[in-house]
Enzyme design. Structure first.
Site, PDB file in Angstrom:
ATOM      1  N   GLU A   1       0.672  -1.509   0.250  1.00 10.20           N
ATOM      2  CA  GLU A   1      -0.107  -0.115   0.030  1.00 10.20           C
ATOM      3  C   GLU A   1       0.683   1.161   0.211  1.00 10.20           C
ATOM      4  O   GLU A   1       0.715   2.404   1.247  1.00 10.20           O
ATOM      5  CB  GLU A   1      -0.547  -0.093   0.954  1.00 10.20           C
TER       6      GLU A   1
ATOM      7  N   GLU B   1      -6.015  -8.096  -1.489  1.00 11.33           N
ATOM      8  CA  GLU B   1      -7.453  -8.199  -0.593  1.00 11.33           C
ATOM      9  C   GLU B   1      -8.269  -7.785  -0.365  1.00 11.33           C
ATOM     10  O   GLU B   1      -8.804  -6.394  -0.764  1.00 11.33           O
ATOM     11  CB  GLU B   1      -6.086  -6.640   0.693  1.00 11.33           C
TER      12      GLU B   1
HETATM   13  C1  GAL Z   1      -4.768  -3.013   4.237  1.00  6.50           C
HETATM   14  C2  GAL Z   1      -3.669  -3.706   4.791  1.00  6.50           C
HETATM   15  C3  GAL Z   1      -3.475  -4.927   5.491  1.00  6.50           C
HETATM   16  C4  GAL Z   1      -4.254  -5.020   7.005  1.00  6.50           C
HETATM   17  C5  GAL Z   1      -5.285  -4.249   6.589  1.00  6.50           C
HETATM   18  C6  GAL Z   1      -6.535  -4.247   8.021  1.00  6.50           C
HETATM   19  O1  GAL Z   1      -4.660  -1.425   4.246  1.00  6.50           O
HETATM   20  O2  GAL Z   1      -2.432  -3.923   3.180  1.00  6.50           O
HETATM   21  O3  GAL Z   1      -2.473  -4.988   5.932  1.00  6.50           O
HETATM   22  O4  GAL Z   1      -3.552  -3.632   7.709  1.00  6.50           O
HETATM   23  O5  GAL Z   1      -5.439  -3.371   5.834  1.00  6.50           O
HETATM   24  O6  GAL Z   1      -7.706  -3.856   6.894  1.00  6.50           O
END
Ligand code: GAL
Ligand code: ZN
Length: 654
Positions: free
Chosen positions: A143, A302
């Protein structure tokens, strides 16, 4: 077939669990697993001492269960020994002070010393794993934001970047207009991007801020390229990407992803639909935006698998069907890979209450069954990945506009993203696909091009839009367009919208930045809409009036106009309306352009279509917490809360 993935952190779980977790994921239908993105201290516990044994073992176990690996480079979190031994690898805030260690993301991606260490760990990983059949792809860091670091190395790099761009301080002074407030620089060393905590970004020269953002973007892009080059040196055919999110300091995604193989995004839609129906809420815009980075299908690295809570307080939980609905929304907009975050909630660390698919109790739960059903359902549509989103509408974006409008806010209730999203939502609610593409991209193949708030003039755009309209296309421009040149200074001696005056057939006589206040407009067909944020008092010069203000001293003045231009048209929207105004406007435009629409969709239902060799799939996504019914052709469609129904080109629901 849509590829199902999962984030898994072997280093956070006892080895005894790995085999069991891999077997459970295999049974669920997981085909790729994402490892190692934060594991630097386990991969290099001491300076120069590497330990890949555990990762080898994890890869072997998951590969044995039919999974390939997306390997993350662990450079988001330097190990603590690195910061202790080399404090110059730390990121500094805009206040000119180093950040604290112990959390994540605190490294300076520009620091030459950090590059040595980051380069070494990436090289070690690439040397060991690149080209191996178990490796599916590489994810660089995590990110990434635009670098706003102010460490000594970054300050020097900024000055060098400026010197490269402007040559002399005199040229820089002239370009930035530094005569204001005695801002003239007599030596490069006087330039500092510091910002005291009590200083507003808007107190800085906007031209300076714009260059600082561009510099930051160039650093982020350079950092991505630096890691990519190392990986590609060991395996030129490696698939390399990074997981985008939309942070406070946005990078230039188009530049960043230009050197990567596929666009990827971390998709966390808001869990609670807002109570105010005017609040923009759909994640559809974000997905269209990400697809536009490379103008092709993308990955979700994700995907929401449980309510967040990583940074307390906790989020509400998801409604039944909501996780699956959001995942399908991502597919509807062009995702070919869906990797859920994360397999199981962590037992320790700041994110322990950020919910994975499984809770701490490790039992199958409501969310697990929902995703299991979704994976089965996607498995029944094996041709989906041989389709893509094709659009009649393009919305133009650039990081320059983002930077300029964020660093110098124009008025309350007025933001660049909102401008873009209002048009995207109106299209999705009419069943129309939209591409969000960079403002320098070709406009060929589109029927409608929407250019919300083109503030910093891209020099070739006016001519390209005139050409597009003259050949029969429809252009939509909005307020605050044509205001500044590429340097970030205001255009002299021409009424707004300056370079777009001829195309729009109108000028802005005066404006009223009404901020949070409300005003009304009435469209010539009789409907009346609330508007807010900004009111351009538009004077037609050949254009016809589409809507006029009602109220204040400029009652009756044009707010929205339409101009015939060659075989096409150009609309100018001088204000920011309620959602219904955009629906009416876009409906009219699509009628004029003979673009088929779905006009019976209830509020909140979004329709996106994927087509290609694999067939045609139309996704009807009910993006809200209540069920709905609506007529479609001769039938009635019923959707449960957050349901995404998929209809094939042959009219079958799948
Ligand atoms: C994302 C991040 C992850 C985790 C996730 C939690 O932004 O890449 O590592 O922190 O949020 O929701
Ligand atoms: Zn730095």
């Amino acid at each position: 077939m849509i590829t199902i993935g999962m984030a898994y952190y072997p280093e956070q779980w006892p080895r005894e669990l790995w085999e069991e977790d891999a077997a459970r994921m295999e049974a669920l239908g997981v085909k790729v697993v994402r490892f190692a993105e934060f594991a630097w201290s386990r991969l290099e516990p001491r300076d120069g001492q590497f330990d890949f044994g555990w990762l080898d073992e994890a890869i072997e176990i998951f590969a044995r269960h039919g999974m390939k690996i997306i390997l993350g480079t662990p450079t988001n979190c330097g190990p603590l020994w690195l910061y202790k031994n080399h404090p110059e690898t730390l990121q500094w805030g805009r206040d000119g002070k180093p950040t604290d260690t112990g959390i994540r993301g605190h490294r300076c991606i520009v620091s030459p010393v950090f590059r040595v260490y980051a380069g070494r760990i990436v090289e070690k990983m690439a040397e060991r794993y690149a080209g191996r059949p178990e490796i599916y792809a590489w994810q660089i860091d995590n990110e990434l934001e635009n670098s706003h670091c102010t460490c000594p190395a970054c300050r020097q790099a900024f000055r060098d970047w400026l010197r490269e761009r402007y040559g002399t301080v005199e040229a820089l002074n002239a370009a930035w207009g530094n005569a204001v407030w005695s801002g003239e620089v007599s030596d490069w060393s006087e330039i500092d991007p510091l910002l005291a905590p009590d200083c507003m970004p808007d107190w800085h020269n906007p031209a300076f801020m714009l260059d600082f953002e561009r510099f930051g973007a160039s650093r982020t892009t350079d950092y991505v390229k630096f890691q990519r080059d190392i990986i590609k040196r060991f395996d030129p055919s490696a698939v390399v990407t990074t997981n985008a999110c939309f942070p406070a300091h946005m990078p230039d995604f188009h530049q960043e992803f230009a050197g990567l193989d596929v666009a990827a995004y971390d998709n966390y839609p808001p869990i609670r639909p807002p109570e105010d129906p005017e609040e923009l809420y759909s994640n559809g815009f974000a997905l269209d935006f990400v697809r536009g980075f490379k103008r092709k299908n993308y990955w979700i690295l994700e995907q929401l698998a449980g309510p967040g809570g990583c940074w307390s307080p906790f989020c509400p939980t998801t409604e039944p069907g909501q996780l699956a609905g959001y995942a399908l929304q991502a597919v509807a907009h062009g995702a070919d890979l869906l990797a859920f975050f994360r397999w199981r909630s962590a037992l320790s660390g700041a994110e322990m209450m950020g919910h994975g698919l499984l809770d701490h109790d490790n039992r199958e739960n409501r969310r697990f069954y929902e995703i299991r059903d979704l994976v089965r359902r996607l498995g029944d549509i094996p041709d989906l990945d041989r389709t893509a989103v094709h659009s009649d509408v393009a919305i133009l974006y650039s990081a320059d506009q983002e930077f300029a409008l964020k660093d110098q806010r124009q008025s309350g209730n007025f933001a660049y993203w909102t401008q873009l999203r209002l048009f995207q939502e109106a299209c999705a609610g009419l069943g129309i696909n939209t591409d969000v593409i960079h403002e320098t991209e070709s406009l060929d193949g589109y029927k409608v091009v929407v250019v919300p708030t083109h503030h910093i003039i891209e020099p070739t755009l006016a001519a390209r839009l005139e050409d597009f309209a003259s050949r029969g296309g429809t252009v939509v421009l909005t307020n605050r367009s044509g205001v500044k040149d590429k340097t970030g200074n205001c255009v002299f001696g021409e009424p707004l919208p300056t370079v777009f005056r001829k195309l729009c057939g109108c000028v802005v006589e005066e404006y009223d930045p009404i901020g949070k206040f409300k005003q009304r407009v009435s469209a010539t067909k009789g409907e009346s809409y609330a508007v807010t944020g900004w009111c351009d008092l538009v004077k037609p010069e050949g254009a016809e009036v589409w809507a006029r203000y009602e109220g204040r001293f400029y009652s009756g003045t044009a707010a929205v106009t339409r101009n015939g231009f060659g075989a096409g048209k150009a609309y100018y929207v001088g204000t920011v309306g309620e959602k219904a105004m955009y629906r009416t406007l876009m409906t009219e435009i699509f009628r004029e352009q003979s673009v088929p629409m779905l006009t019976t969709l209830p509020r909140g239902v979004e329709v996106t279509t994927r087509t290609g060799e694999g067939g045609t799939y139309r996704f009807f996504f009910n993006n809200r917490g209540t069920g709905c019914h609506f007529p479609l052709g001769g039938e009635t469609v019923s959707l449960r809360p957050f349901e995404a129904a998929i209809r094939t080109g042959e009219g079958k629901w799948v």
